[in-house]
Enzyme design. Structure first.
Site, mmCIF file in Angstrom:
data_model
loop_
_atom_site.group_PDB
_atom_site.id
_atom_site.type_symbol
_atom_site.label_atom_id
_atom_site.label_comp_id
_atom_site.label_asym_id
_atom_site.label_seq_id
_atom_site.Cartn_x
_atom_site.Cartn_y
_atom_site.Cartn_z
ATOM 1 N N MET A 27 0.840 -1.201 0.000
ATOM 2 C CA MET A 27 0.000 0.000 0.000
ATOM 3 C C MET A 27 0.879 1.257 0.000
ATOM 4 O O MET A 27 0.406 2.346 0.323
ATOM 5 C CB MET A 27 -0.949 -0.016 1.187
ATOM 6 C CG MET A 27 -1.914 -1.201 1.119
ATOM 7 S SD MET A 27 -3.434 -0.938 1.996
ATOM 8 C CE MET A 27 -2.825 -0.779 3.646
ATOM 9 N N GLY A 28 2.151 1.099 -0.331
ATOM 10 C CA GLY A 28 3.025 2.267 -0.431
ATOM 11 C C GLY A 28 3.567 2.720 0.909
ATOM 12 O O GLY A 28 3.527 1.981 1.888
ATOM 13 N N LEU A 30 6.697 3.103 1.419
ATOM 14 C CA LEU A 30 7.601 1.952 1.504
ATOM 15 C C LEU A 30 8.709 2.155 2.532
ATOM 16 O O LEU A 30 9.267 3.239 2.657
ATOM 17 C CB LEU A 30 8.228 1.683 0.130
ATOM 18 C CG LEU A 30 7.225 1.421 -0.999
ATOM 19 C CD1 LEU A 30 7.970 1.140 -2.301
ATOM 20 C CD2 LEU A 30 6.297 0.265 -0.657
ATOM 21 N N GLY A 33 10.800 -2.974 5.470
ATOM 22 C CA GLY A 33 9.980 -4.197 5.487
ATOM 23 C C GLY A 33 9.510 -4.552 4.084
ATOM 24 O O GLY A 33 9.614 -5.709 3.650
ATOM 25 N N HIS A 34 8.980 -3.526 3.374
ATOM 26 C CA HIS A 34 8.556 -3.771 1.989
ATOM 27 C C HIS A 34 9.769 -4.070 1.092
ATOM 28 O O HIS A 34 9.733 -4.975 0.266
ATOM 29 C CB HIS A 34 7.869 -2.528 1.412
ATOM 30 C CG HIS A 34 6.701 -2.027 2.195
ATOM 31 N ND1 HIS A 34 6.744 -0.881 2.953
ATOM 32 C CD2 HIS A 34 5.443 -2.515 2.323
ATOM 33 C CE1 HIS A 34 5.568 -0.670 3.495
ATOM 34 N NE2 HIS A 34 4.750 -1.651 3.145
ATOM 35 N N GLY A 144 4.691 -10.316 4.040
ATOM 36 C CA GLY A 144 5.501 -10.251 5.248
ATOM 37 C C GLY A 144 4.889 -11.016 6.410
ATOM 38 O O GLY A 144 3.666 -11.024 6.587
ATOM 39 N N LEU A 181 8.773 -2.347 11.800
ATOM 40 C CA LEU A 181 8.532 -1.233 10.877
ATOM 41 C C LEU A 181 7.085 -1.271 10.409
ATOM 42 O O LEU A 181 6.541 -2.333 10.110
ATOM 43 C CB LEU A 181 9.451 -1.332 9.656
ATOM 44 C CG LEU A 181 10.952 -1.229 9.876
ATOM 45 C CD1 LEU A 181 11.666 -1.091 8.529
ATOM 46 C CD2 LEU A 181 11.317 -0.059 10.773
ATOM 47 N N SER A 182 6.478 -0.084 10.353
ATOM 48 C CA SER A 182 5.101 0.034 9.890
ATOM 49 C C SER A 182 4.861 1.465 9.440
ATOM 50 O O SER A 182 5.432 2.400 10.016
ATOM 51 C CB SER A 182 4.127 -0.306 11.023
ATOM 52 O OG SER A 182 2.835 0.166 10.700
ATOM 53 N N ARG A 184 2.425 3.055 10.068
ATOM 54 C CA ARG A 184 1.739 3.765 11.158
ATOM 55 C C ARG A 184 2.692 4.341 12.193
ATOM 56 O O ARG A 184 2.276 5.162 13.019
ATOM 57 C CB ARG A 184 0.787 2.818 11.888
ATOM 58 C CG ARG A 184 -0.366 2.394 11.031
ATOM 59 C CD ARG A 184 -1.052 1.194 11.651
ATOM 60 N NE ARG A 184 -2.004 0.642 10.714
ATOM 61 C CZ ARG A 184 -3.314 0.704 10.857
ATOM 62 N NH1 ARG A 184 -3.840 1.283 11.900
ATOM 63 N NH2 ARG A 184 -4.113 0.188 9.958
HETATM 64 P P1 AMP Z 1 1.376 -2.953 3.465
HETATM 65 O O1 AMP Z 1 1.914 -1.896 2.556
HETATM 66 O O2 AMP Z 1 1.284 -2.533 4.886
HETATM 67 O O3 AMP Z 1 0.094 -3.562 2.932
HETATM 68 O O4 AMP Z 1 2.432 -4.138 3.457
HETATM 69 C C1 AMP Z 1 2.830 -4.763 2.258
HETATM 70 C C2 AMP Z 1 3.580 -6.019 2.586
HETATM 71 O O5 AMP Z 1 4.744 -5.689 3.353
HETATM 72 C C3 AMP Z 1 2.753 -6.989 3.439
HETATM 73 O O6 AMP Z 1 2.976 -8.307 2.971
HETATM 74 C C4 AMP Z 1 3.324 -6.770 4.822
HETATM 75 O O7 AMP Z 1 3.207 -7.912 5.655
HETATM 76 C C5 AMP Z 1 4.779 -6.478 4.514
HETATM 77 N N1 AMP Z 1 5.397 -5.739 5.635
HETATM 78 C C6 AMP Z 1 4.951 -4.605 6.213
HETATM 79 N N2 AMP Z 1 5.745 -4.252 7.253
HETATM 80 C C7 AMP Z 1 6.708 -5.197 7.337
HETATM 81 C C8 AMP Z 1 7.825 -5.413 8.207
HETATM 82 N N3 AMP Z 1 8.115 -4.582 9.215
HETATM 83 N N4 AMP Z 1 8.597 -6.499 7.987
HETATM 84 C C9 AMP Z 1 8.307 -7.357 6.965
HETATM 85 N N5 AMP Z 1 7.281 -7.217 6.120
HETATM 86 C C10 AMP Z 1 6.483 -6.151 6.292
#
Ligand code: AMP
Length: 276
Positions: A27-28, A30, A33-34, A144, A181-182, A184
């Site tokens: 969802m960007g 980035l 983690g991404h 992830g 990492l997030s 948020r």
């Molecule tokens: P999102 O943009 O939040 O939808 O995340 C996209 C992908 O990145 C999903 O598969 C998440 O599980 C993965 N992801 C997000 N944060 C992390 C992190 N800290 N470590 C590993 N993968 C992550």
């Protein structure tokens, strides 16, 4: 790196990609983690695609959707530096055109935990992931461990709907102080950012307690209370079977256990997990 914005462009471009094709949906906003998933997709395949799409139907609250960071310029540079083949960047009208009405209902694994606190969330996730897999037709899709329940729900969907893709999972990437990492995390006020790593510390203590032979209800209860006295509002802190996601009481009942937590600090909701 080619930027693809419509389903038609993607359909025209897809045959040019050399198999195997790796795919990372995001969802960007980035972060590492991404990017760790993108690096693997590039390393383990002949070509790789990422997508950036903030999927409105997986958000239950409009303000959460409206406040989700949109950082395309920064994201584009990060992806271009990794030498990915393409990024799919659709608008809402591409993913949910006028008349859209078919949805995927997430299975049993979606009923507890996040599913309980975010009704409809996993139906939204499954719907968009099924659509993206159908459009991109990757050989391998990367998700992830950070969103552990999501990973399990998607693996079940891929199996149940016979979607021809291998789901591969990536380790949780953390800040040096342990906070996962997030996107948020930027929203945490300074004093909450300092407290936030206690979530991971609680998971570590639950792990040690269970491995030392403790019973999970009492360990989970005392760690939950410790988090609450640190100002967290805990939605759940649970020890679950890593496949069925059903609660586990004592270790010998289950082969593999996963610890899951979700809690709010001020208005920011954080989730984390770890293997036992
Ligand atoms: P999102 O943009 O939040 O939808 O995340 C996209 C992908 O990145 C999903 O598969 C998440 O599980 C993965 N992801 C997000 N944060 C992390 C992190 N800290 N470590 C590993 N993968 C992550």
């Amino acid at each position: 790196m080619i930027v693809i914005r419509t389903a038609e462009e993607l359909r025209a471009f897809r045959p040019q990609l050399q198999a195997p094709v790796g795919f990372v949906p995001t969802m960007g906003d980035l972060h590492e983690g991404h990017l760790s998933l993108v690096r693997r997709a590039i390393r383990e395949n002949s070509s790789a695609i990422a997508s950036i799409y903030i999927n409105p139907i997986q958000f239950e609250k409009h303000d959460d959707l409206a406040g989700y960071p949109r950082t395309w310029k920064k994201d584009k540079d990060l992806l271009a530096n990794l030498a990915i083949s393409a990024v799919f960047l659709p608008e809402d009208a591409v993913m949910y055109p006028e008349g859209f009405s078919t949805k995927v209902t997430a299975g049993k694994l979606a009923s507890r935990w996040e599913g309980e606190y975010r009704p409809g969330h996993f139906d939204g996730v499954c719907t968009i992931v099924a659509k993206l897999l159908s459009l991109v037709q990757p050989d391998v899709a990367y998700f992830g461990d950070k969103d552990y329940q999501q990973l399990k729900v998607i693996q079940a969907m891929v199996r149940d709907l016979n979607i021809p893709v291998t789901v591969s999972s990536g380790d949780i990437i953390r800040e040096p102080d342990g906070l996962a990492l997030s996107s948020r995390n930027h929203r945490l006020p300074d004093e909450d950012r300092i407290r936030a790593p206690r979530l991971k510390a609680a998971l570590d203590r639950v792990r040690s307690g269970l491995l030392a032979g403790g019973e999970s209800p009492s360990i989970l209860q005392s760690e939950r209370e410790a988090l609450e006295s640190d100002g967290f509002i805990v939605d759940y802190l649970a020890a679950v079977d890593s496949e069925s996601l059903e609660p586990v009481i004592s270790l010998h009942e289950s082969n593999e256990v996963r610890l899951l937590v979700a809690a709010r600090l001020s208005s920011v909701r954080l989730i984390d997990n770890r293997a036992l």
